[in-house]
Design a protein around this motif. Structure first.
Motif, PDB file in Angstrom:
ATOM      1  N   UNK A 124      60.750  33.689  66.470  1.00 15.20           N
ATOM      2  CA  UNK A 124      61.595  33.433  65.293  1.00 15.20           C
ATOM      3  C   UNK A 124      61.176  32.259  64.462  1.00 15.20           C
ATOM      4  N   UNK A 125      60.333  31.717  64.733  1.00  8.75           N
ATOM      5  CA  UNK A 125      59.882  30.577  64.030  1.00  8.75           C
ATOM      6  C   UNK A 125      59.196  31.048  62.752  1.00  8.75           C
ATOM      7  N   UNK A 126      59.877  31.981  61.638  1.00  4.35           N
ATOM      8  CA  UNK A 126      59.306  32.577  60.741  1.00  4.35           C
ATOM      9  C   UNK A 126      58.380  31.787  59.773  1.00  4.35           C
ATOM     10  N   UNK A 127      59.087  30.649  59.375  1.00  5.20           N
ATOM     11  CA  UNK A 127      58.424  30.192  58.259  1.00  5.20           C
ATOM     12  C   UNK A 127      57.090  29.232  58.959  1.00  5.20           C
ATOM     13  N   UNK A 128      57.078  29.094  60.197  1.00  3.17           N
ATOM     14  CA  UNK A 128      55.956  28.226  60.700  1.00  3.17           C
ATOM     15  C   UNK A 128      54.758  29.581  60.786  1.00  3.17           C
ATOM     16  N   UNK A 168      73.795  45.114  52.904  1.00  3.95           N
ATOM     17  CA  UNK A 168      73.132  44.235  51.860  1.00  3.95           C
ATOM     18  C   UNK A 168      74.365  43.040  51.824  1.00  3.95           C
ATOM     19  N   UNK A 173      58.300  38.582  55.122  1.00  3.24           N
ATOM     20  CA  UNK A 173      59.514  39.323  55.281  1.00  3.24           C
ATOM     21  C   UNK A 173      60.637  38.870  56.297  1.00  3.24           C
ATOM     22  N   UNK A 174      60.054  38.527  57.480  1.00  2.00           N
ATOM     23  CA  UNK A 174      60.940  37.874  58.500  1.00  2.00           C
ATOM     24  C   UNK A 174      61.596  36.655  58.157  1.00  2.00           C
ATOM     25  N   UNK A 175      60.897  35.727  57.160  1.00  2.00           N
ATOM     26  CA  UNK A 175      61.509  34.614  57.087  1.00  2.00           C
ATOM     27  C   UNK A 175      62.352  34.682  55.448  1.00  2.00           C
ATOM     28  N   UNK A 176      62.775  35.899  55.315  1.00  2.00           N
ATOM     29  CA  UNK A 176      63.785  36.073  54.298  1.00  2.00           C
ATOM     30  C   UNK A 176      63.105  36.177  52.994  1.00  2.00           C
ATOM     31  N   UNK A 177      61.651  36.050  52.648  1.00  2.00           N
ATOM     32  CA  UNK A 177      61.239  35.780  51.425  1.00  2.00           C
ATOM     33  C   UNK A 177      60.351  37.262  50.940  1.00  2.00           C
ATOM     34  N   UNK A 237      74.929  50.905  56.112  1.00  4.43           N
ATOM     35  CA  UNK A 237      74.107  50.833  54.881  1.00  4.43           C
ATOM     36  C   UNK A 237      74.775  51.308  53.644  1.00  4.43           C
ATOM     37  N   UNK A 281      62.492  46.766  69.826  1.00  8.76           N
ATOM     38  CA  UNK A 281      61.703  46.100  68.662  1.00  8.76           C
ATOM     39  C   UNK A 281      62.125  44.398  68.608  1.00  8.76           C
ATOM     40  N   UNK A 291      63.409  48.627  55.330  1.00  7.11           N
ATOM     41  CA  UNK A 291      64.334  47.533  55.667  1.00  7.11           C
ATOM     42  C   UNK A 291      64.803  47.165  54.399  1.00  7.11           C
ATOM     43  N   UNK A 309      67.648  49.404  53.557  1.00  6.19           N
ATOM     44  CA  UNK A 309      69.081  49.043  54.195  1.00  6.19           C
ATOM     45  C   UNK A 309      69.881  48.325  53.444  1.00  6.19           C
ATOM     46  N   UNK A 310      69.315  47.265  52.799  1.00  5.42           N
ATOM     47  CA  UNK A 310      70.145  46.390  51.990  1.00  5.42           C
ATOM     48  C   UNK A 310      70.039  46.754  50.366  1.00  5.42           C
ATOM     49  N   UNK A 349      65.133  26.237  59.527  1.00  5.71           N
ATOM     50  CA  UNK A 349      63.615  26.146  59.545  1.00  5.71           C
ATOM     51  C   UNK A 349      62.874  27.317  60.052  1.00  5.71           C
ATOM     52  N   UNK A 350      63.636  28.444  60.087  1.00  8.32           N
ATOM     53  CA  UNK A 350      63.201  29.827  60.358  1.00  8.32           C
ATOM     54  C   UNK A 350      63.287  30.769  59.480  1.00  8.32           C
ATOM     55  N   UNK A 351      64.297  30.662  58.544  1.00  6.19           N
ATOM     56  CA  UNK A 351      64.701  31.733  57.545  1.00  6.19           C
ATOM     57  C   UNK A 351      65.077  31.436  56.293  1.00  6.19           C
ATOM     58  N   UNK A 380      66.837  32.588  54.000  1.00  6.94           N
ATOM     59  CA  UNK A 380      67.931  33.223  53.229  1.00  6.94           C
ATOM     60  C   UNK A 380      69.193  33.008  54.504  1.00  6.94           C
TER      61      UNK A 380
END
Lengths: 343, 540
Positions: A179-183, B342, A210-214, B336, A343, A245, A248-249, B378-380, B382
């Motif tokens: 979960x160190x997505x930005x790294x 969302x 995607x996982x990093x929210x970008x 959803x 997953x 994904x 979904x949002x 540091x990990x996400x 958002x």
């Protein structure tokens, strides 16, 4: 002259300080090897090592003969002992590293190779072998879900091989899994810089974004990857998962995701994850029969995990096939209980 | 000023009016939460912070109870770690009564469940915690007596999270369900780091524990019926619980939200037995077969079909979930299509309550959030460590939009327990929540525009609080259905009264189905006030 004979010759010419009896056994072992009498050589070298227990070369020679005889584990044992007795001998260490790698002992293989590079940083053989061994070890750790250990390995390896794309792909994978997505984004970005034609690098980069929210950057990266690798079903499959994904949002339509997944299957009908995703999309829209078809295809494609069985059970129940649904539910629970985290 | 300009100004003024205002700074509430955050980062520190809205002194005004965590071996609480009990004398001010009331525990505190378990007319309090909970009987004079030992409600050795009072066997007495979390000890050697800094270890490293069901014998003592009820064989990391009769068979069922363990839907079979039907109901796992990090749970009719639906708060990326009840299994997860996916994707949700905040007749969602990984940013990109609460407005069909009303809803908290209740008896339901190591947040509802009618039930054959009752009110062409649930939200207990939002309409006939099975019909109530309704001797 073979490596073993060279080693034995060196052993036989040892300094006069060695016990004469040990030297006699070593010389005889040399002659035995030359005559093709390996078992006698092994016995003599064991005797020599017993008489001179601190002599690394006797053990090293023994390891060499054992290796030639295909006795890999005893050979590793002999070289390990030799390395313990002569920790600065890079020849012995390299032999030990190579043998362990040959035996698939990736973690153990790293140790002597790292040791070599600490005393001889320009040792080209050790450097090349260490990279291979580290990548193989990373694959093992990923399969066994030892992500923390994998991350430490990958970080260390990336420091040693700052210009290796596969190593940065491995680093990206483990950063993601921890979960160190930005790294992970940074690691994959570096991998793509180093190897612009790396499909794994490009796909991993997009998934990490995607996982990093970008999401916006991820979409651009997926589009770039799909354009760069137009015949890759795997890239389109990953893109389709991403679009599902977003659906979904509310940021993408289900149809866009389904279209991408279908295009992946058109390129490679064996892509089980694409079938699973299409099954889940169909199920969410009330298409139980279509869902069941895709989920069966996913299972047939080897994606035999809890997710697929759970979705199949839901689809079949909606079709009134309760007995089959129950079977899938049981399979789902078995896989959950077996520790499959999904997953 | 021209008419259009006046209208625009009025609209702008309305649009900027916060739905809720944080009145803590002016309410005389000096209590502050303390979780004893330690260098070891004991997981329990991340889950504490209960709250109850209750009328402990029976004066008709809702009071406030805040449950503190406490110190840990290497994590002190310099300002102390007492629980906070605040009497509401009216006028928007509260008076600290904790010391005088005798509501003190030595355990590490978690949540609160308030109800009149002994049917004597005043509200008692159960406090969950580790390594034991505590039951306080209300003495009727503003003080409490600790009856934990004599009542047999200690839940000893367990890390108790949310608890719910409900009548499991329809004998007119409230039983106690305790959602136990995981095997834990302050001697625990698990340590986790991120970039060399301590962080909380994953919950999956802590084996889940089974819940506990304590049957009220009616003599001040409770029997542990967990095994015979079938719940002792259901270990998992339970955090939230709500009791409601989801299948309308006259028996109170339980939805238990669990953290990386499959949720439970415990169908009450009668005869003191429960059956977990969560898998069949498709509420145990996400559609992707993941046991999500369920924290809080609430029940209510979000789509106006007269059946209780459920909402569960989860971890970031998992979405807080909505399960619609079609009257048969499985439930229909509309996470959803309802818009919740969302709206809630970046949030770690805890307390949640279905509440008609604007009295338009639809149950909206009040949700409090807050991450537990200090390094999450540091990990996400958002996701934030401190997260704002959410006010999600229901369109009446179970689809939600976010009310951007500023103030509290634009401020980040490490929120945990959330309780709702009408603190000023104006028919606009207020709320309170606890944020880790912060002062509590008491929210006064400023937004209510619709008519309303309030009801307080008084059971006779049923439990005195009427927990488990179903109320149906005709409002024009609509029928509003509400339940007096046991538990609900996370670590919380709520005002037991029911407020019906009427919009522009007047209330019609009210039908009450009591837990005893008695059906009561009440002539149209006067709007704009509360009504105390007693259970009749027979079905009317």
């Amino acid at each position: 002259m073979s490596g073993v004979l060279i080693l034995l010759a060196a052993t036989a010419a040892l300094a006069q300080t060695e016990p004469p009896e040990a030297m006699q056994f070593a010389r005889r072992a040399y002659e035995s090897v030359r005559a093709g009498r390996s078992q006698e050589a092994i016995a003599d070298l064991r005797r020599a090592a017993g008489i001179a227990p601190s002599n690394a070369l006797y053990r090293s020679a023994l390891g060499g003969v054992l290796e030639r005889e295909g006795q890999i584990e005893p050979a590793i044992e002999a070289f390990s002992e030799a390395a313990r007795l002569a920790p600065g001998n890079t020849t012995i260490l390299f032999k030990l590293g190579g043998l362990r790698a040959h035996a698939g002992q990736w973690e153990a293989a790293r140790e002597p190779l790292v040791q070599i590079l600490s005393v001889e940083p320009a040792h080209a053989g050790a450097e090349a072998l260490l990279e291979t061994v580290s990548l193989e070890l990373g694959a093992v750790l990923a399969r066994s879900k030892r992500f923390r250990a994998g991350q430490l390995l990958a970080q260390d390896t990336a420091k040693r091989y700052p210009r290796s794309a596969p190593v940065h792909v491995m680093l990206g994978l483990f950063e993601s899994r921890n979960q160190r997505n930005i790294d992970a984004v940074s690691a994959y970005r570096r991998a793509v810089e180093l190897a612009p034609d790396s499909e794994d690098g490009h796909t991993g980069f997009a998934i990490a974004l995607s996982a990093a929210g970008m999401a916006k950057e991820a979409r651009a990266a997926f589009e770039a990857a799909a354009a760069k690798f137009p015949s890759s079903g795997a890239v389109r499959q990953a893109f389709g998962v991403f679009l599902a994904q977003l659906h979904e949002t509310g940021e993408e339509s289900a149809e866009a995701a389904a279209t991408m997944l279908r295009s992946a299957l058109a390129l490679d009908p064996r892509l089980a994850e694409a079938h699973y995703q299409l099954g889940v999309l169909a199920l969410s829209e009330g298409g139980a029969a279509r869902a069941a078809e895709h989920l069966n295809a996913a299972l047939a494609g080897g994606l035999d995990d809890a997710r697929v069985h759970y979705a199949a059970a839901r689809a079949l129940r909606r079709l009134g096939k309760t007995a089959e649904a129950d079977q899938h539910l049981r399979a789902f629970q078995e896989r959950k209980q077996a520790g499959e985290a999904g997953p | 000023m021209r008419l259009a300009a006046i209208a625009a100004a009025a609209f702008a003024s309305y649009a900027q009016t916060p739905a809720f205002i944080n009145i803590t700074p002016t309410a005389g509430i000096g209590w502050r939460h303390c979780n004893g955050q330690s260098p070891q980062r004991f997981l329990i520190e991340s889950t504490t912070g209960g709250v109850a809205i209750l009328d402990f002194d029976n004066d008709g005004r809702m009071d406030l109870l805040f449950v503190n965590g406490g110190p840990t071996p290497d994590g002190p609480c310099p300002g102390g770690a007492r629980h906070g009990l605040y009497r509401n004398p009216g006028g928007g001010r509260f008076v600290d009564m904790a010391q005088a009331a005798g509501l003190a525990t030595s355990s590490y505190g978690m949540g609160a469940a308030a109800a009149d378990y002994d049917n004597d007319g005043d509200t008692d309090v159960y406090l969950s915690g580790y390594p034991s909970g505590a039951l306080f009987r209300n003495n009727g004079d503003g003080s409490f007596t600790d009856v934990t030992t004599v009542s047999g409600t200690a839940n000893a050795g367990e890390w108790g999270a949310s608890a719910a009072w409900f009548d499991s066997d329809n004998d007119g007495r409230l039983d106690l369900f305790i959602a136990n979390y995981a095997a834990f000890s302050f001697g625990d050697s698990k340590r986790c780091q991120f970039d060399g800094k301590p962080v909380y270890c994953a919950q999956t490293l802590y084996p889940g524990r089974p819940p506990r069901l304590l049957r009220n014998r009616g003599d001040g003592t409770f029997a542990d019926v967990s095994a015979s009820a079938g719940v002792a064989s259901l270990p998992g990391r339970a955090l939230g619980v709500v009791a409601v009769d989801y299948d309308s068979d006259g028996w109170q069922d339980l939805f238990v939200a669990r953290d990386a363990s499959p949720n439970l839907l415990l169908r009450n079979l009668g005869g003191g037995r429960f059956e977990d039907v969560a898998l069949e109901a498709e509420v145990a796992y996400s559609p992707g077969a993941v046991a999500r990090a369920g924290m809080g749970v609430d029940a209510g009719d979000v789509d106006g079909d007269g059946r209780p639906d459920f909402v569960v708060t989860n971890f970031d990326g998992e979405y807080h979930a909505v399960y619609l009840n079609p009257g048969r299994l499985p439930f229909r997860e509309t996470t959803v299509s309802s818009g919740l996916a969302a709206l809630t994707r970046p949030y770690v949700g805890w307390g949640v309550r279905m509440v008609d905040y604007d009295n338009d007749g639809d149950l909206d969602l009040l949700i409090v959030n807050g991450h537990l990984h200090e390094m999450i940013e540091r990990t996400n990109r958002t996701v934030s460590y401190r997260e704002p609460p959410l006010l999600l407005v229901n369109d009446g069909q179970g689809r939600f939009t976010r009310s951007r009303s500023g103030g509290v809803f634009d401020t980040g908290y490490l929120a945990r327990g959330l309780a709702v209740g009408d603190l000023d008896n104006d028919g606009a339901v207020d709320a309170a929540f606890v944020s880790l190591n912060d002062p509590p947040v008491v929210l006064r509802n400023e937004s209510s525009r619709g008519n309303w009618a309030g009801v307080r039930l008084r059971g006779t054959a049923s439990n005195r609080d009427g927990i488990g009752a179903r109320l149906r009110l005709r409002v024009g062409a609509r029928t509003l259905t509400r339940w007096i649930t046991g538990g609900g939200s996370f670590l919380a207990s709520h005002d037991g009264r029911v407020v019906f939002g009427l919009g522009e309409s007047a209330p019609g006939e009210l039908e009450i189905l009591w837990p005893s099975g008695r059906l009561q019909r009440v002539a149209p109530l006067a709007a704009g006030r509360y009504h105390e309704l007693f259970e009749p001797a027979n079905t009317e």
